[in-house]
Design a protein around this motif. Structure first.
Motif, mmCIF file in Angstrom:
data_model
loop_
_atom_site.group_PDB
_atom_site.id
_atom_site.type_symbol
_atom_site.label_atom_id
_atom_site.label_comp_id
_atom_site.label_asym_id
_atom_site.label_seq_id
_atom_site.Cartn_x
_atom_site.Cartn_y
_atom_site.Cartn_z
ATOM 1 N N VAL A 225 0.848 -1.185 0.000
ATOM 2 C CA VAL A 225 0.000 0.000 0.000
ATOM 3 C C VAL A 225 0.889 1.243 0.000
ATOM 4 N N ILE A 226 0.566 2.173 -0.895
ATOM 5 C CA ILE A 226 1.443 3.294 -1.209
ATOM 6 C C ILE A 226 0.691 4.606 -1.069
ATOM 7 N N ASP A 227 1.371 5.641 -0.596
ATOM 8 C CA ASP A 227 0.858 7.006 -0.666
ATOM 9 C C ASP A 227 1.125 7.509 -2.081
ATOM 10 N N PRO A 228 0.090 7.712 -2.902
ATOM 11 C CA PRO A 228 0.336 8.062 -4.301
ATOM 12 C C PRO A 228 0.953 9.444 -4.477
ATOM 13 N N ALA A 229 0.827 10.320 -3.488
ATOM 14 C CA ALA A 229 1.391 11.661 -3.616
ATOM 15 C C ALA A 229 2.907 11.660 -3.459
ATOM 16 N N THR A 230 3.430 10.708 -2.685
ATOM 17 C CA THR A 230 4.863 10.691 -2.400
ATOM 18 C C THR A 230 5.576 9.447 -2.918
ATOM 19 N N ALA A 290 -13.532 3.614 -10.187
ATOM 20 C CA ALA A 290 -13.065 3.577 -8.798
ATOM 21 C C ALA A 290 -11.871 2.657 -8.626
ATOM 22 N N HIS A 291 -11.735 1.658 -9.501
ATOM 23 C CA HIS A 291 -10.560 0.779 -9.424
ATOM 24 C C HIS A 291 -9.262 1.553 -9.647
ATOM 25 N N ASP A 292 -9.340 2.705 -10.304
ATOM 26 C CA ASP A 292 -8.132 3.526 -10.453
ATOM 27 C C ASP A 292 -7.596 3.945 -9.092
ATOM 28 N N GLY A 293 -8.488 4.121 -8.115
ATOM 29 C CA GLY A 293 -8.042 4.442 -6.760
ATOM 30 C C GLY A 293 -7.243 3.319 -6.141
ATOM 31 N N LEU A 294 -7.638 2.064 -6.441
ATOM 32 C CA LEU A 294 -6.836 0.933 -5.974
ATOM 33 C C LEU A 294 -5.480 0.906 -6.674
ATOM 34 N N ALA A 295 -5.490 1.170 -7.982
ATOM 35 C CA ALA A 295 -4.243 1.112 -8.738
ATOM 36 C C ALA A 295 -3.256 2.176 -8.282
ATOM 37 N N ARG A 296 -3.745 3.305 -7.786
ATOM 38 C CA ARG A 296 -2.850 4.365 -7.304
ATOM 39 C C ARG A 296 -2.214 4.019 -5.973
ATOM 40 N N THR A 297 -2.878 3.192 -5.185
ATOM 41 C CA THR A 297 -2.456 2.986 -3.796
ATOM 42 C C THR A 297 -2.004 1.569 -3.472
ATOM 43 N N ILE A 298 -2.204 0.618 -4.375
ATOM 44 C CA ILE A 298 -1.797 -0.769 -4.132
ATOM 45 C C ILE A 298 -1.008 -1.265 -5.340
ATOM 46 N N ASN A 299 0.187 -1.798 -5.086
ATOM 47 C CA ASN A 299 1.024 -2.277 -6.187
ATOM 48 C C ASN A 299 1.812 -3.494 -5.736
ATOM 49 N N PRO A 300 1.641 -4.648 -6.478
ATOM 50 C CA PRO A 300 0.765 -4.871 -7.623
ATOM 51 C C PRO A 300 -0.688 -5.021 -7.191
ATOM 52 N N ILE A 301 -1.606 -4.853 -8.157
ATOM 53 C CA ILE A 301 -3.029 -4.938 -7.899
ATOM 54 C C ILE A 301 -3.666 -5.756 -9.023
ATOM 55 N N HIS A 302 -4.861 -6.274 -8.790
ATOM 56 C CA HIS A 302 -5.614 -7.024 -9.808
ATOM 57 C C HIS A 302 -4.829 -8.234 -10.321
#
Length: 360
Positions: A225-230, A290-302
């Motif tokens: 889980v990632i902070d997408p801003a930083t 809304a899945h874009d919100g997951l992609a911004r904050t979780i890597n890897p996802i889906h």
């Protein structure tokens, strides 16, 4: 590829979520990293919704119900390859039923789908559901996450748990962290449970141009889980000694793959909702965005190991027509904030340190 992580404070701002999302302040942590001030609000800021949790005291597991007693237009988008769901086909825009009356998010893997039966019983007692002439049939789409590896796997949410979650439902902001469907959630699981960290459940909302969008999500991801801003990793897989964060994405790209992977051992599940008027097709599109919100904050996802599923609800309480561009952008942003809040509200359980108190 390692990222050092020390104990640090985090702040959840109570200011307007739209402003917080547009320009979040930053606090300096003890480890020298920036921690964003996240927007406030919750999915219950969407008029017409109530949320209730049931958290099992026997082991970390539970379920969460989002109730729309007046009915809400529903949609769904499933992106993970190992989903566990119920009543998702009827949300297809070409199918008949227009309204849903609750959504269940639950632990317990496929066993946990039984929680929806308790939700149906609760709603039926209140004569809430699709009127078929001889009965009211509550429409309750549901999704599960895999938390059987945390404690006794024979303990999982059942119909009684779903019923109790309904009894606890209120229009107040729901608890976050180790409650409901987030009780047994963990993250950073690609390299096994001994290197994972605690996940949880979180919620957020945004209001723009008189329309509100809220999100609630149980974060139980294979990825970090990632902070997408930083770009900072908040929680995820740890190095073999357990003292540092690994960076799962970078490790994969460097060829560091686990010897074995258990399909379906993760899954992030959530709901986005709005008080705008939606068609089923619009709800489905907003769930997808809304899945874009997951992609911004979780890597890897889906991944093949996740069953990532997002439902969308439209209560229509504002009376405003849908601007799908606006609502989709808001849904992704609210979901991204909710994911981070889930992780920052999580607390350590045996074997799974939490972001807020993991010491490098």
């Amino acid at each position: 590829m390692e990222q050092q992580w020390n104990r640090r404070a985090f702040m959840v701002a109570a200011a307007g979520a739209a402003g917080a999302a547009a320009g979040a302040a930053h606090a300096q942590g003890a480890g020298g990293g920036a921690v964003r001030a996240l927007g406030g609000g919750s999915i219950t800021d969407v008029a017409g919704l109530r949320v209730g949790h049931y958290t099992d005291t026997r082991r970390p597991t539970g379920c969460t119900v989002i109730i729309a007693e007046g009915g809400a237009t529903g949609g769904v988008d499933v992106r993970g390859a190992a989903p566990g769901t119920r009543e998702t086909d009827l949300l297809n825009p070409v199918n008949m039923v227009e309204k849903v009356h609750a959504v269940v998010l639950t632990g317990g893997s496929a066993f946990g789908l039984d929680a929806a039966s308790g939700v149906m019983r609760y709603l039926e007692e209140k004569k809430i559901g699709f009127d078929v002439g001889v009965a009211f049939v509550p429409i309750v789409p549901s999704a599960v996450l895999f938390d059987l590896g945390v404690g006794d796997a024979s303990v999982r949410p059942d119909a009684a748990a779903g019923y109790q979650a309904c009894k606890s439902a209120t229009p107040d902001a729901p608890q976050e962290g180790n409650v409901g469907a987030g009780a047994g959630a963990t993250v950073g699981k690609l390299y096994g449970p001994k290197r994972a960290m605690k996940g949880g459940i979180g919620s957020a909302s945004l209001t723009v141009a008189g329309v509100t969008v809220g999100a609630i999500v149980a974060v139980n991801a294979v990825g970090d889980v990632i902070d997408p801003a930083t770009g900072r990793i908040l929680a995820g897989a740890r190095t073999a000694d357990g003292k540092s964060l690994l960076d799962t994405r970078a490790a994969i790209l460097a060829g560091d793959l686990p010897r074995s992977m258990r399909e379906g051992a993760a899954t992030t599940i959530g709901v986005v909702a709005t008080d705008a008027r939606l068609t089923k097709a619009q709800a489905q599109k907003i769930a997808a965005m809304a899945h874009d919100g997951l992609a911004r904050t979780i890597n890897p996802i889906h991944t093949m190991l996740d069953g990532d599923t997002i439902f969308a609800l439209g209560t229509g309480a504002s009376g405003k027509p849908a601007n799908v561009m606006l609502l989709g952008v808001m849904a992704a942003e609210a979901m991204a904030i909710a994911v981070q809040r889930a992780i920052l509200a999580a607390r350590t359980v045996e074997g799974y340190p939490a972001a807020v108190d993991f010491i490098a």
